[in-house]
Design a protein around this motif. Structure first.
Motif, PDB file in Angstrom:
ATOM      1  N   THR A 154       2.599   1.673  -3.388  1.00 33.61           N
ATOM      2  CA  THR A 154       1.654   2.106  -4.417  1.00 33.61           C
ATOM      3  C   THR A 154       1.291   3.579  -4.272  1.00 33.61           C
ATOM      4  O   THR A 154       1.329   4.341  -5.249  1.00 33.61           O
ATOM      5  CB  THR A 154       0.376   1.250  -4.354  1.00 33.61           C
ATOM      6  N   THR A 155       0.936   3.997  -3.057  1.00 30.20           N
ATOM      7  CA  THR A 155       0.416   5.351  -2.869  1.00 30.20           C
ATOM      8  C   THR A 155       1.510   6.413  -2.794  1.00 30.20           C
ATOM      9  O   THR A 155       1.229   7.594  -3.051  1.00 30.20           O
ATOM     10  CB  THR A 155      -0.444   5.426  -1.597  1.00 30.20           C
ATOM     11  N   GLN A 212      -6.148   0.102  -7.856  1.00 26.26           N
ATOM     12  CA  GLN A 212      -5.032   0.382  -6.958  1.00 26.26           C
ATOM     13  C   GLN A 212      -5.559   0.972  -5.650  1.00 26.26           C
ATOM     14  O   GLN A 212      -6.621   1.605  -5.610  1.00 26.26           O
ATOM     15  CB  GLN A 212      -4.076   1.391  -7.589  1.00 26.26           C
ATOM     16  N   LEU A 221      -0.655  -6.668  -7.031  1.00 25.80           N
ATOM     17  CA  LEU A 221      -1.034  -5.270  -6.809  1.00 25.80           C
ATOM     18  C   LEU A 221      -0.703  -4.394  -8.006  1.00 25.80           C
ATOM     19  O   LEU A 221      -1.489  -3.508  -8.381  1.00 25.80           O
ATOM     20  CB  LEU A 221      -0.322  -4.726  -5.561  1.00 25.80           C
ATOM     21  N   LEU A 222       0.460  -4.605  -8.599  1.00 26.13           N
ATOM     22  CA  LEU A 222       0.932  -3.685  -9.628  1.00 26.13           C
ATOM     23  C   LEU A 222       0.362  -3.989 -11.011  1.00 26.13           C
ATOM     24  O   LEU A 222       0.015  -3.064 -11.753  1.00 26.13           O
ATOM     25  CB  LEU A 222       2.459  -3.692  -9.685  1.00 26.13           C
ATOM     26  N   LEU A 276       4.866   4.857  -6.296  1.00 21.44           N
ATOM     27  CA  LEU A 276       4.264   4.725  -7.625  1.00 21.44           C
ATOM     28  C   LEU A 276       3.414   5.931  -8.001  1.00 21.44           C
ATOM     29  O   LEU A 276       3.607   6.520  -9.070  1.00 21.44           O
ATOM     30  CB  LEU A 276       3.427   3.444  -7.675  1.00 21.44           C
ATOM     31  N   GLN A 277       2.490   6.300  -7.138  1.00 22.88           N
ATOM     32  CA  GLN A 277       1.537   7.344  -7.519  1.00 22.88           C
ATOM     33  C   GLN A 277       2.104   8.755  -7.369  1.00 22.88           C
ATOM     34  O   GLN A 277       1.964   9.588  -8.281  1.00 22.88           O
ATOM     35  CB  GLN A 277       0.260   7.200  -6.690  1.00 22.88           C
ATOM     36  N   ASN A 297      -6.278   0.879 -12.188  1.00 22.57           N
ATOM     37  CA  ASN A 297      -4.874   0.465 -12.242  1.00 22.57           C
ATOM     38  C   ASN A 297      -4.267   0.866 -13.584  1.00 22.57           C
ATOM     39  O   ASN A 297      -4.456   0.188 -14.592  1.00 22.57           O
ATOM     40  CB  ASN A 297      -4.747  -1.043 -12.030  1.00 22.57           C
ATOM     41  N   GLN A 340       0.825  -1.209   0.000  1.00 22.88           N
ATOM     42  CA  GLN A 340       0.000   0.000   0.000  1.00 22.88           C
ATOM     43  C   GLN A 340       0.862   1.263   0.000  1.00 22.88           C
ATOM     44  O   GLN A 340       0.575   2.228  -0.709  1.00 22.88           O
ATOM     45  CB  GLN A 340      -0.932  -0.016   1.217  1.00 22.88           C
TER      46      GLN A 340
END
Length: 565
Positions: free
Chosen positions: A466-467, A527, A520-521, A470-471, A559, A463
């Motif tokens: 990702t947040t 996401q 997840l990815l 990635l984001q 995603n 998590q």
């Protein structure tokens, strides 16, 4: 677009992204005359919002800063953030409505301060076009430019809530002020220091106190704005009558660059809220120890892991001080490592910031350096972030909260990109994986102060990756550069997917478990998205149920990594 319209649309977008008051999940989409609308019937008055489908962070986004409400059989137009928030708070309990009312004030501040910052940018255009002659000047320049660009996802990050117009000009990085710190003398026995103070630290006489205090008291720095708001001082505390040590605010506002010692920054408590009114920028003493723990751990991993060597350096955060558990009386000294004369440090927050000539910062810097083109830079940047952060997650069980402010990129002509890490006091660590990879460090986990750092499973790491990585650090940069016309969006995402795919494959070949990362990815339809607006402002802690308001998630973002890699 006026600042009022811009802030209103950002708030509407955030509400759609976070499904505030279930406007997305309970609304219904319909198309009329080529326009997509979201109609809401559950908030008392029927509402209709103009929207568009979206594949980045949210399935629907607002296309205007206005909407329509149904009255006497007709649709009537309405706009303004106060009116929008007023519609959302309909039917809530008084204590819940109070949170919305308070957020209206934050939005008011965002509009007012946004207008001031626009003026400041225009007034300083000539100075802002100059990058600086050394890395310290260039870092301050990048920080100042980053301060003019809003947070990608929190809609009113522009608001330094608690600052008046005068205080904004006096202490905010947008205005590049120089000011001196206040000092408080405390009995040495009551102050904890984690290391020796530097030579430039003032003595008691330099701040107007009696020389007889030199051996019995310690001086702690206090930000002038915090100084103005102090209530009753601690017992035996002596406020110094004179200020000392000229400083310049960095992007974080409470971290200050020393004007005469550019390799050293001083982080001090600041009674100000950012990214939500529950996010008060004081210093919890335990974070000083947790940050140093991760600084040591990450430095050791870089030295012993061939795949990480040369990919990052961590600043020295070994010297700090505090008065017991008091969040108002503490400091952290941040010492940067030695840098090359032509090296430039850039917080990720500055990469898309427009220069006075309209170019994004990274494009202007690369042109000045005469080396990498923007497409080549993007490839190297994606590879660097994937190699470092996926490896920390999948081999060592560590996920860093390396947001755009803390993630700093080192760019030197004719050398590979690398990272400069700092402020890692809110990471997440999965002991099961960490202890397997670093059995010699397992006993040291007991030294961590914040119980929230240690997690029970791998999902918390995914998590955060990702947040944050990635984001915030990758996708938001790509979207910003693509919106400005400097990178092709589809090609940029292909590069990002390929970088992540290559690193996952490499880690899998080493025998590491990549299954959750794969799911997840690349495989999941949605996401995790950090619900900053709800946790930071619109929901109470009881309402969100989040132990950490900065880690409140919803599984709702399309995603953008799914597709042909």
């Amino acid at each position: 677009m006026t600042e009022q319209q811009r802030i209103c649309r950002r708030i509407m977008d955030a509400c759609l992204r976070e499904d505030v008051r279930q406007i997305r999940s309970q609304g219904r989409s319909l198309e009329r005359d080529g326009q997509l609308w979201l109609e809401l019937d559950h908030l008392g008055t029927p509402l209709r919002l103009p929207v568009a489908e979206c594949d980045y962070m949210q399935p629907l986004r607002a296309t205007a800063s206005h909407w329509f409400y149904r009255s006497e059989g007709q649709w009537r137009q309405e706009s303004g953030h106060r009116a929008w928030l007023g519609r959302l708070m309909a039917g809530l309990e008084p204590d819940e409505q109070a949170l919305y009312q308070s957020y209206m004030e934050e939005a008011d501040a965002a509009v007012e301060q946004g207008e001031l910052c626009r003026q400041s940018f225009a007034e300083q255009a000539e100075e802002l076009a100059y990058f600086g002659t050394n890395w310290g000047e260039r870092l301050l320049h990048a920080d100042q430019l980053a301060s003019f660009l809003d947070h990608p996802y929190y809609p009113t990050a522009r608001a330094k809530f608690g600052f008046s117009r005068e205080q904004l000009r006096a202490y905010a990085p947008e205005f590049a002020p120089v000011f001196e710190l206040n000092w408080l003398a405390l009995p040495a026995a009551r102050v904890t220091l984690t290391g020796p103070l530097p030579d430039w630290w003032p003595d008691v006489e330099q701040v107007g106190l009696a020389a007889s205090l030199a051996h019995s008291h310690v001086l702690l720095p206090v930000h002038p704005l915090t100084w103005q708001q102090l209530g009753p001082m601690p017992a035996d505390a002596l406020p110094a009558p004179e200020t000392f040590l000229p400083v310049v605010p960095t992007l974080s506002v409470r971290t200050l660059a020393l004007k005469d010692h550019p390799t050293e920054h001083l982080k001090v408590p600041l009674d100000m809220a950012t990214l939500g009114q529950k996010n008060i920028r004081l210093i919890k003493p335990s974070t000083l120890y947790d940050g140093h723990w991760f600084a040591q751990c990450l430095t050791r991993l870089e030295q012993q892991d061939e795949r990480l060597q040369g990919r990052y350096r961590h600043v020295d955060e070994s010297v700090a001080g505090h008065l017991g558990d008091d969040k108002l009386y503490a400091f952290l000294l941040r010492r940067y490592p030695e840098f090359e004369p032509d090296e430039t440090l850039v917080p990720v927050a500055a990469l898309c910031s427009p220069l006075p000539d309209g170019r994004p910062y990274i494009a202007g810097l690369l042109t000045q350096q005469g080396g990498l083109g923007l497409e080549d830079w993007w490839q190297q940047y994606c590879a660097l972030m994937a190699e470092v952060h996926l490896r920390l997650w999948l081999k060592y069980g560590i996920a860093l909260e390396s947001n755009q402010q803390n993630a700093v990129l080192s760019i030197t002509p004719n050398q590979p990109l690398s990272l400069v890490m700092k402020d890692n006091d809110a990471a997440r660590l999965w002991p099961t994986r960490f202890n397997h990879a670093c059995p010699e460090l397992a006993d040291q986990l007991d030294e961590l102060k914040d119980a929230r750092i240690l997690v029970d499973d791998e999902l918390a790491l995914g998590q955060m990756f990702t947040t944050i990585t990635l984001q915030l650090d990758l996708a938001a940069v790509l979207e910003g550069l693509a919106e400005q016309g400097w990178l092709n969006r589809e090609a940029g995402y292909r590069v990002l997917r390929l970088s992540l795919r290559r690193e996952l494959d490499a880690l899998h070949r080493e025998g590491l478990d990549t299954r959750l990362a794969e799911a997840l990815l690349f495989n999941a339809e949605h996401q995790y998205v950090k619900y900053l607006l709800q946790s930071g402002s619109l929901l109470s802690k009881q309402g969100s149920g989040a132990a950490d308001i900065n880690k409140f998630y919803g599984l709702s973002g399309p995603n953008f990594l799914r597709g042909d890699t």
